[in-house]
Scaffold this active site. Sequence first.
Site, PDB file in Angstrom:
ATOM      1  N   ARG A  36     -28.143 -12.877 -84.955  1.00  0.00           N
ATOM      2  CA  ARG A  36     -26.869 -13.599 -84.818  1.00  0.00           C
ATOM      3  C   ARG A  36     -26.306 -13.748 -86.220  1.00  0.00           C
ATOM      4  O   ARG A  36     -26.934 -14.365 -87.069  1.00  0.00           O
ATOM      5  CB  ARG A  36     -27.120 -14.951 -84.154  1.00  0.00           C
ATOM      6  N   SER A 138     -22.369 -15.518 -77.935  1.00  0.00           N
ATOM      7  CA  SER A 138     -22.229 -16.683 -77.069  1.00  0.00           C
ATOM      8  C   SER A 138     -21.022 -17.533 -77.467  1.00  0.00           C
ATOM      9  O   SER A 138     -19.898 -17.068 -77.421  1.00  0.00           O
ATOM     10  CB  SER A 138     -23.529 -17.485 -77.083  1.00  0.00           C
ATOM     11  N   ASP A 295     -18.927 -21.177 -71.356  1.00  0.00           N
ATOM     12  CA  ASP A 295     -18.751 -20.697 -72.721  1.00  0.00           C
ATOM     13  C   ASP A 295     -18.401 -19.201 -72.643  1.00  0.00           C
ATOM     14  O   ASP A 295     -18.400 -18.617 -71.551  1.00  0.00           O
ATOM     15  CB  ASP A 295     -20.000 -20.979 -73.568  1.00  0.00           C
ATOM     16  N   ASP A 297     -19.726 -16.288 -73.087  1.00  0.00           N
ATOM     17  CA  ASP A 297     -20.568 -15.281 -72.416  1.00  0.00           C
ATOM     18  C   ASP A 297     -21.087 -15.797 -71.078  1.00  0.00           C
ATOM     19  O   ASP A 297     -21.954 -15.183 -70.455  1.00  0.00           O
ATOM     20  CB  ASP A 297     -21.718 -14.809 -73.314  1.00  0.00           C
ATOM     21  N   ASP A 299     -23.025 -18.139 -69.986  1.00  0.00           N
ATOM     22  CA  ASP A 299     -24.394 -18.551 -69.652  1.00  0.00           C
ATOM     23  C   ASP A 299     -24.551 -20.073 -69.693  1.00  0.00           C
ATOM     24  O   ASP A 299     -25.590 -20.598 -69.324  1.00  0.00           O
ATOM     25  CB  ASP A 299     -25.446 -17.841 -70.524  1.00  0.00           C
ATOM     26  N   ARG A 300     -23.506 -20.783 -70.136  1.00  0.00           N
ATOM     27  CA  ARG A 300     -23.555 -22.249 -70.138  1.00  0.00           C
ATOM     28  C   ARG A 300     -22.420 -22.805 -69.301  1.00  0.00           C
ATOM     29  O   ARG A 300     -21.435 -22.111 -69.024  1.00  0.00           O
ATOM     30  CB  ARG A 300     -23.418 -22.801 -71.564  1.00  0.00           C
ATOM     31  N   THR A 373     -38.106 -25.990 -77.215  1.00  0.00           N
ATOM     32  CA  THR A 373     -36.652 -25.851 -77.067  1.00  0.00           C
ATOM     33  C   THR A 373     -36.254 -24.396 -76.873  1.00  0.00           C
ATOM     34  O   THR A 373     -36.731 -23.516 -77.585  1.00  0.00           O
ATOM     35  CB  THR A 373     -35.955 -26.379 -78.344  1.00  0.00           C
ATOM     36  N   LYS A 411     -30.626 -19.120 -68.727  1.00  0.00           N
ATOM     37  CA  LYS A 411     -29.537 -19.992 -68.300  1.00  0.00           C
ATOM     38  C   LYS A 411     -28.406 -19.134 -67.734  1.00  0.00           C
ATOM     39  O   LYS A 411     -28.180 -18.015 -68.191  1.00  0.00           O
ATOM     40  CB  LYS A 411     -29.056 -20.872 -69.444  1.00  0.00           C
TER      41      LYS A 411
END
Length: 585
Positions: A36, A138, A295, A297, A299-300, A373, A411
């Site tokens: 990233r 993301s 968001d 992409d 996934d949230r 996490t 997710k």
Amino acid sequence: NPKTSAIVKQLLAEGNASELQKYFGSRMTFGTAGLRAAMGAGISHMNDLTIIQTTQGFCRYLEKNFSDLKKRGVVIGFDARAHLTSGGSSKRFARLAANIFISQGVPVYLFSDVTPTPFVPYTVTHLKLCAGIMVTASHNPKQDNGYKVYWENGAQIISPHDKGIAQAIEENQEPWPQAWNDKVIDGSLLLHDPYATVNKEYFKDIQKQCFHRNINKATNLKFVHTSVHGVGHKFVQLAFKAFDLSPPFAVPEQKDPDPEFPTVKYPNPEEGKGVLTLSFALAEKDGAKIILANDPDADRLAVAEKQESGEWKVFSGNELGALLGWWIFTCWKNHNRDNCAIKDVYMLSSTVSSKILRAIALKEGFHFEETLTGFKWMGNRAKQLMDQGKAVLFAFEEAIGYMCCPAVLDKDGVSAAVITAEMASFLATRNLTLSQQLKAVYDEYGFHISKTSYFICHDPKVIQQLFDNLRNFDGKNTYPKACGRFKVSAIRDLTTGYDSSQPDQKAILPTSKSSQMITFTFANGGVATMRTSGTEPKIKYYSELCAPPGNSDVEQLKKELDELVTALEKHFFQPEKNNLQRKAE
């Protein structure tokens, strides 16, 4: 790439050593989150060359691990990000990656158009592939891009794969013949497009989580959806159709993918009301009570609901996790009358998320587990449990990530959006709002009040010093005994592996020396974790106060938590001394 080449030549001509040092001083590190970084020239950025090098290394690593790689192949998806200055884009990067695999005789399932991130792990599992790559950053700022990797089990990679891939990248830095020419893949028999199949199969699979089709058909509840200039619009519309819900109103200015994200400062619905301004306006105009925001992409998922007062409440990740956990368990219970089956039911959440699922599990009799996490841990653990014949109903993290459907071991903001819409439609038939139901969940299982935020810090030395100070608070190797007026009763340090609450003082969860993470338990029942982010220059904190069922003095709990957080910021973060930048409200 002529654009990145020109940038470097220009810097050389100017003799700009400091910029060149930034571009070429150190390579992006490949970790469990993949890559990233900002798009641009040099080995510290996402560009054609670094994508080629990364994929060459990944390809060699897969060849070493799978004797049937050339039979099974890989899937590659991409979002809509693009960067004019360097000529980089997610689609270009995905094609270059596909070209590397095809040049080595590996079949590639390359999506022909943008897709949500969860479609990549879904495809890995569904087509039994060796691996998956998603090119996305993301919800990061517009100049960033990323390269996210999934293993054959459909979950994000965990150690030691990251180290093995990183080493293979180091060993395969010179581009292979034809590496730059992505046009050669177009006629290849090894290139497949999974777009149509996956779109059909995914929406068929998520319908297994649809329990109230008749209510969905009849509901008068109206929803607004925003994809925040990302890829989610089309897929959430299709998900609503699959559940027999009327389509949500789409925020017109934000529904089509746009790499400039022109209407928002940050394309991250986690940042709260600022990202939802246009959604609120559309909801007021069309009389919608609920907003669903993905968001970029997809996934949230963030959710907001209009209150009786006319105000909008944006649910935190923990609050929506509580609602979805309650809902998914309730649906399971209503369809599984066999009391014995509950011993094989599991829910998961990350260690910095609310412990509400633990409270529900204790009362209802199913299993709850917490992981480190990140969904890479929950996805891998879920797969282990499923392989043992267990039912993993739900997993979530406070950063608005939800896994509601076992077909995707990551997710997924698309399935979460439509399941939330069905839950809200069901509650409306009982004259209940999401906010009222959340209170009912807390009344039954105990109030869980949480507060999460972060400080921005661009200097790794300051971050290291801050955590070193906590480990040597009252002299060498002594952690704080109090935080202001709040007495510390236990400490767990997942960087060093220390846990004062264990008989041998060793932490149970895996430890990682490369990231900072300390959890403080306080005598008043509060818990606070401080940790560094793997993808952004942030020091995050997560705090929660849990009360047993029946303790309904919520205002007192909130006041106590606010005071604890203020003390945490003042004594442990010391923002003025450390020159930390607060989260912009």
